[in-house]
Design a protein around this motif. Structure first.
Motif, PDB file in Angstrom:
ATOM      1  N   ALA A   1       0.829  -1.206   0.000  1.00  0.00           N
ATOM      2  CA  ALA A   1       0.000   0.000   0.000  1.00  0.00           C
ATOM      3  C   ALA A   1       0.865   1.257   0.000  1.00  0.00           C
ATOM      4  CB  ALA A   1      -0.913  -0.013   1.216  1.00  0.00           C
TER       5      ALA A   1
ATOM      6  N   GLN B   1      -0.968   2.150 -18.757  1.00  0.00           N
ATOM      7  CA  GLN B   1      -1.920   2.701 -17.803  1.00  0.00           C
ATOM      8  C   GLN B   1      -1.153   3.306 -16.637  1.00  0.00           C
ATOM      9  OE1 GLN B   1      -2.721  -1.781 -16.019  1.00  0.00           O
ATOM     10  NE2 GLN B   1      -4.415  -0.388 -16.066  1.00  0.00           N
TER      11      GLN B   1
ATOM     12  N   GLY C   1      -1.896   4.204 -10.505  1.00  0.00           N
ATOM     13  CA  GLY C   1      -3.115   4.017  -9.736  1.00  0.00           C
ATOM     14  C   GLY C   1      -4.060   3.030 -10.407  1.00  0.00           C
ATOM     15  N   GLN C   2      -4.196   3.144 -11.723  1.00  0.00           N
ATOM     16  CA  GLN C   2      -5.046   2.210 -12.470  1.00  0.00           C
ATOM     17  C   GLN C   2      -4.507   0.784 -12.377  1.00  0.00           C
ATOM     18  OE1 GLN C   2      -4.630   4.617 -16.149  1.00  0.00           O
ATOM     19  NE2 GLN C   2      -6.850   4.446 -16.322  1.00  0.00           N
ATOM     20  N   TYR C   3      -3.202   0.659 -12.476  1.00  0.00           N
ATOM     21  CA  TYR C   3      -2.592  -0.671 -12.393  1.00  0.00           C
ATOM     22  C   TYR C   3      -2.845  -1.301 -11.028  1.00  0.00           C
ATOM     23  CZ  TYR C   3       0.955  -4.338 -12.297  1.00  0.00           C
ATOM     24  OH  TYR C   3       1.614  -5.550 -12.180  1.00  0.00           O
ATOM     25  N   ARG C   4      -2.660  -0.527  -9.964  1.00  0.00           N
ATOM     26  CA  ARG C   4      -2.888  -1.042  -8.602  1.00  0.00           C
ATOM     27  C   ARG C   4      -4.333  -1.498  -8.437  1.00  0.00           C
ATOM     28  NH1 ARG C   4      -0.530   2.476  -3.943  1.00  0.00           N
ATOM     29  NH2 ARG C   4       1.127   0.881  -3.897  1.00  0.00           N
ATOM     30  N   THR C   5      -5.277  -0.707  -8.938  1.00  0.00           N
ATOM     31  CA  THR C   5      -6.701  -1.056  -8.839  1.00  0.00           C
ATOM     32  C   THR C   5      -6.990  -2.346  -9.601  1.00  0.00           C
ATOM     33  OG1 THR C   5      -7.320   1.269  -8.611  1.00  0.00           O
ATOM     34  CG2 THR C   5      -9.047  -0.275  -9.287  1.00  0.00           C
ATOM     35  N   ALA C   6      -6.395  -2.479 -10.794  1.00  0.00           N
ATOM     36  CA  ALA C   6      -6.631  -3.673 -11.609  1.00  0.00           C
ATOM     37  C   ALA C   6      -6.100  -4.916 -10.931  1.00  0.00           C
ATOM     38  CB  ALA C   6      -5.984  -3.488 -12.979  1.00  0.00           C
TER      39      ALA C   6
ATOM     40  N   ALA D   1      -5.686  -5.349  -7.681  1.00  0.00           N
ATOM     41  CA  ALA D   1      -6.530  -5.626  -6.526  1.00  0.00           C
ATOM     42  C   ALA D   1      -7.847  -6.279  -6.957  1.00  0.00           C
ATOM     43  CB  ALA D   1      -6.820  -4.325  -5.771  1.00  0.00           C
ATOM     44  N   THR D   2      -8.369  -5.874  -8.092  1.00  0.00           N
ATOM     45  CA  THR D   2      -9.615  -6.454  -8.593  1.00  0.00           C
ATOM     46  C   THR D   2      -9.433  -7.923  -8.995  1.00  0.00           C
ATOM     47  OG1 THR D   2     -10.326  -4.283  -9.424  1.00  0.00           O
ATOM     48  CG2 THR D   2     -11.434  -6.243 -10.327  1.00  0.00           C
ATOM     49  N   ARG D   3      -8.286  -8.216  -9.620  1.00  0.00           N
ATOM     50  CA  ARG D   3      -8.026  -9.601 -10.042  1.00  0.00           C
ATOM     51  C   ARG D   3      -7.851 -10.538  -8.863  1.00  0.00           C
ATOM     52  NH1 ARG D   3      -4.642  -7.096 -13.962  1.00  0.00           N
ATOM     53  NH2 ARG D   3      -2.766  -7.593 -12.728  1.00  0.00           N
TER      54      ARG D   3
END
Length: 350
Positions: free
Chosen positions: A309, A337, A340-345, A347-349
């Motif tokens: 984090a 990307q 921030g977008q990469y981190r979100t992706a 976490a979603t996976r």
């Protein structure tokens, strides 16, 4: 201290494939944990498949034991843990230290081959005038036992250094990024002989440059080249896709990140090569320096974004960028990307 709570399931480094601690280093913790009353059954439950044997131990298992032993132990458990190390605690790297002629040379070997011991963090060394700064980047900084881990590393460095040179190393400064309870502060200040500051911007020790010239009396310098070759072979085995010079440059880059711009000339100096010779050898290996620097930063950025984090601004500094926007631009160029977008992706996976 907040990191001394018993929770130990927030382990960012464990997500990194292959992240581990070598058995000799882990066994120092196992012994200290037993000393705090942890039973064999409790250790086995925490370790799971990471048996208490001669195999490498996943970081998740190591941190789980550290967190529980710290929660049960006395204040300053981390420092006490580090005081229990010996050169052999560091595996082949420790044996290599015993062959070095001076403490400065031994510290250089620590930097070069630290990944043979653990993947908990990385050391760096910088000299400015008559002072030297030894810094340690904690790659498990968001874990509940992060402060205890950092204390153990610095105590281990001081203990091992004193064992090597046969004299006391004190009258220096230590800075920790975490805070500590009053008993821990008092204990570390008293036994280290250092001036300790808490809540600093980096984990580091600052001492006189003259310390680097302290001789190691029992050094067997004739064995040094042989041990270095062996350590290089082990290091290469951990990065099988890379050639010798590529692996060496990547190691130097990783060690210098977080200390400003990582320049070709500085890496060449680390490897005792001229800038022109290093450029030629990289060309022969089929890779350009800037491409290798970008690849190293990209790989580390994906690791930290996906497994910690850590704020993006701090990550930008860690990777040697001037500011967060520069890192954002570079990462978007590499990955397609933003960070921030990469981190979100990721976490979603998961």
């Amino acid at each position: 201290m907040h990191e001394r709570r018993a929770a130990f399931d927030d382990n960012p480094a464990a997500a990194a494939p292959g992240a581990r601690v070598v058995a000799p280093y882990a066994h120092t913790l196992w012994d200290a944990a037993r000393g705090q009353g942890l039973s064999e059954a409790e250790l086995a439950a925490l370790l799971g498949r990471a048996a208490i044997g001669d195999a490498d131990v996943p970081i998740g298992a190591y941190l789980a034991v550290l967190a529980l032993a710290s929660a049960r132990g006395s204040p300053a458990f981390g420092w006490c843990l580090g005081q229990g190390v010996k050169p052999t605690t560091y595996g082949v790297n420790g044996i290599l230290l015993l062959a070095c002629p001076t403490l400065g040379e031994a510290l250089q070997q620590v930097l070069r081959f630290e990944s043979l011991v653990h993947d908990l963090g990385r050391s760096s060394l910088a000299q400015s005038g008559d002072q030297v700064v030894y810094a340690w980047r904690n790659d498990c900084a968001s874990h509940c036992a992060a402060g205890t881990l950092t204390e153990s590393v610095f105590a281990g460095i001081q203990t091992c250094a004193q064992w090597l040179v046969g004299r006391t190393l004190n009258d220096f400064d230590i800075e920790f990024t975490h805070q500590a309870d009053a008993q821990t502060v008092e204990y570390i200040t008293r036994v280290s002989g250092a001036r300790v500051r808490w809540g600093a911007g980096a984990n580091r020790a600052i001492f006189a440059a003259s310390v680097l010239a302290w001789p190691i009396p029992q050094a067997n310098t004739a064995l040094l080249p042989l041990l270095q070759r062996h350590a290089d072979e082990l290091l290469q085995a951990r990065h099988p896709r890379e050639g010798g010079i590529v692996a060496q440059v990547r190691q130097c880059i990783s060690g210098r990140l977080g200390q400003g711009a990582v320049k070709l000339a500085d890496v060449a100096a680390d490897l005792h090569l001229s800038t022109r010779t290093l450029q030629r050898r990289l060309l022969e290996a089929g890779v350009a320096y800037q491409a290798l620097l970008d690849a190293t930063r990209h790989e580390l950025a994906r690791h930290y974004l996906g497994s910690s984090a850590m704020p993006i601004a701090e990550l930008a500094y860690l990777l040697g960028f001037q500011d967060a926007p520069a890192f954002h631009h570079a990462f978007k160029t590499w990955q397609g990307q933003g960070p921030g977008q990469y981190r979100t992706a990721v976490a979603t996976r998961s």
